[in-house]
Write a protein that holds these residues in place. Structure first.
Motif, PDB file in Angstrom:
ATOM      1  N   THR A  60       0.822  -1.212   0.000  1.00  0.00           N
ATOM      2  CA  THR A  60       0.000   0.000   0.000  1.00  0.00           C
ATOM      3  C   THR A  60       0.859   1.266   0.000  1.00  0.00           C
ATOM      4  O   THR A  60       0.333   2.373   0.090  1.00  0.00           O
ATOM      5  CB  THR A  60      -0.929   0.025   1.227  1.00  0.00           C
ATOM      6  OG1 THR A  60      -0.129   0.024   2.420  1.00  0.00           O
ATOM      7  CG2 THR A  60      -1.846  -1.187   1.252  1.00  0.00           C
TER       8      THR A  60
ATOM      9  N   GLY B 179      -0.277  -4.831   4.582  1.00  0.00           N
ATOM     10  CA  GLY B 179       0.212  -3.714   5.365  1.00  0.00           C
ATOM     11  C   GLY B 179       1.392  -4.183   6.201  1.00  0.00           C
ATOM     12  O   GLY B 179       2.075  -5.141   5.826  1.00  0.00           O
TER      13      GLY B 179
ATOM     14  N   ASP C  18      -4.494  -4.721   5.434  1.00  0.00           N
ATOM     15  CA  ASP C  18      -3.608  -3.902   6.264  1.00  0.00           C
ATOM     16  C   ASP C  18      -4.316  -3.287   7.459  1.00  0.00           C
ATOM     17  O   ASP C  18      -3.780  -2.394   8.119  1.00  0.00           O
ATOM     18  CB  ASP C  18      -2.982  -2.781   5.420  1.00  0.00           C
ATOM     19  CG  ASP C  18      -3.974  -1.685   5.065  1.00  0.00           C
ATOM     20  OD1 ASP C  18      -5.188  -1.978   5.023  1.00  0.00           O
ATOM     21  OD2 ASP C  18      -3.536  -0.537   4.848  1.00  0.00           O
TER      22      ASP C  18
ATOM     23  N   HIS D 147      -4.514   0.467   7.647  1.00  0.00           N
ATOM     24  CA  HIS D 147      -3.343   1.244   8.036  1.00  0.00           C
ATOM     25  C   HIS D 147      -3.043   2.377   7.066  1.00  0.00           C
ATOM     26  O   HIS D 147      -2.633   3.469   7.472  1.00  0.00           O
ATOM     27  CB  HIS D 147      -2.124   0.325   8.140  1.00  0.00           C
ATOM     28  CG  HIS D 147      -0.857   1.024   8.514  1.00  0.00           C
ATOM     29  ND1 HIS D 147      -0.707   1.721   9.693  1.00  0.00           N
ATOM     30  CD2 HIS D 147       0.333   1.150   7.863  1.00  0.00           C
ATOM     31  CE1 HIS D 147       0.508   2.239   9.752  1.00  0.00           C
ATOM     32  NE2 HIS D 147       1.152   1.917   8.652  1.00  0.00           N
ATOM     33  N   TRP D 148      -3.260   2.144   5.771  1.00  0.00           N
ATOM     34  CA  TRP D 148      -2.902   3.193   4.798  1.00  0.00           C
ATOM     35  C   TRP D 148      -3.821   4.412   4.936  1.00  0.00           C
ATOM     36  O   TRP D 148      -3.487   5.504   4.493  1.00  0.00           O
ATOM     37  CB  TRP D 148      -2.920   2.642   3.383  1.00  0.00           C
ATOM     38  CG  TRP D 148      -4.264   2.522   2.734  1.00  0.00           C
ATOM     39  CD1 TRP D 148      -5.114   1.462   2.806  1.00  0.00           C
ATOM     40  CD2 TRP D 148      -4.891   3.492   1.888  1.00  0.00           C
ATOM     41  NE1 TRP D 148      -6.238   1.704   2.062  1.00  0.00           N
ATOM     42  CE2 TRP D 148      -6.133   2.949   1.480  1.00  0.00           C
ATOM     43  CE3 TRP D 148      -4.536   4.760   1.425  1.00  0.00           C
ATOM     44  CZ2 TRP D 148      -7.016   3.626   0.646  1.00  0.00           C
ATOM     45  CZ3 TRP D 148      -5.417   5.438   0.586  1.00  0.00           C
ATOM     46  CH2 TRP D 148      -6.632   4.868   0.198  1.00  0.00           C
TER      47      TRP D 148
END
Length: 297
Positions: free
Chosen positions: A156, A200, A258, A261-262
């Motif tokens: 990502t 992630g 992820d 998280h991004w």
């Protein structure tokens, strides 16, 4: 953790994985095997290959390892052919081989940039190109009426921007573009599903040890949506889903795994202060003069 999928979700399938001897790639190899697939691993280090194959065999998973470098078309061709000769078919290709290291853009040499691009993006296309004839509908060894599956492991990092990761961000952006274009062309022409998985931050992986070594004091988890690192198992389960019939209508997708998280950003205001500040701003807004602002001329 126990898998939510049936043990025979990939029964009878043959999966070839680059980078399948360690980290995320090995966990995918393991979970594919536990769900009925036979495994072929491609890697550059014979010792790591032997250890991975031995570990899979101890679980009762049919496995074989082939030395090869995804940057070399002749190696890719040889490993693909050897896998077919050994198992008589190829159903799934997973491109998990990758290169990474921390470096600022100004300190990154063109050769270093090129090396990561060659492993991640060029290597991914090379493997896809060499395996095409075995994955396409009606290809050698195919007993079903459908084509095979390609999974490209991405990231990502390039969704926004990442510190000291310009080389990997560029390479993974190219991998995602390759995934979508092959999904369009080969999905239409050959009934091959091509998808990506974008992990992630995953604990206990070579990537994490390089990007967040113990020497670095890192508070990134303070800003993570789920406040924790992911596990290799999470990526492997996504791979099982996309490679199995559960994902039979998924093509051209890049699945971020992820924990959101991004999307994460540092919280600039404590939660308990939001309501108080919001009320103060609204009150100020209501008491402000109504009408056009006075000219400054």
């Amino acid at each position: 953790m126990d898998s939510p999928f049936k043990d025979d979700a990939l029964k009878g399938k043959v999966a070839l994985l680059t980078g399948g001897g360690s980290g995320i790639g090995f966990e995918i190899s393991t979970q594919f095997g536990k769900h009925g697939a036979s495994i072929a691993i491609m890697g550059r280090r014979r010792q790591a290959l032997d250890a991975a194959v031995s570990a899979l065999a101890s679980l009762g998973i049919p496995a074989i390892g082939f030395e090869g470098d995804v940057r070399k078309p002749e190696d890719a061709r040889r490993v693909v052919e050897s896998t077919f000769q050994h198992y008589g078919r190829i159903d799934i290709l997973v491109n998990a081989a990758a290169g990474n290291f921390l470096v600022s853009a100004e300190d990154l040499s063109p050769n270093g940039f090129r090396t990561v691009m060659d492993i991640d993006s060029v290597g991914t296309f090379t493997m896809c190109h060499e395996v095409l004839k075995y994955l396409k509908k009606g290809g050698p060894g195919r007993t079903s009426s459908s084509g095979g599956v390609i999974l490209n492991i991405s990231a990502t990092l390039h969704y926004t921007a990442s510190w000291y990761q310009i080389h990997v961000s560029a390479a993974k952006a190219a991998v995602d573009a390759t995934t979508r274009n092959l999904a369009l062309e080969w999905g239409t022409d050959y009934d091959i599903r091509v998808n990506g998985i974008a992990p992630g931050p995953i604990s206990d992986t070579p990537g994490m040890s390089k990007l967040v070594p113990e020497e670095i004091t890192n508070k990134s988890m303070d800003h993570m949506t789920l406040y924790k690192l992911g596990e290799k198992w999470d990526i492997a389960m996504a791979a099982v889903y996309l490679a199995s019939d559960a994902g039979k209508y998924v093509n051209g997708s890049i699945l971020p795994v992820d924990g959101g998280h991004w999307l994460s950003r540092p919280r600039h205001l404590p939660k308990d202060a939001v309501k108080q500040l919001s009320r103060a701003i609204e009150k100020k807004s209501r008491t402000a003069p109504v009408g056009l602002p006075k000219s400054k001329l």
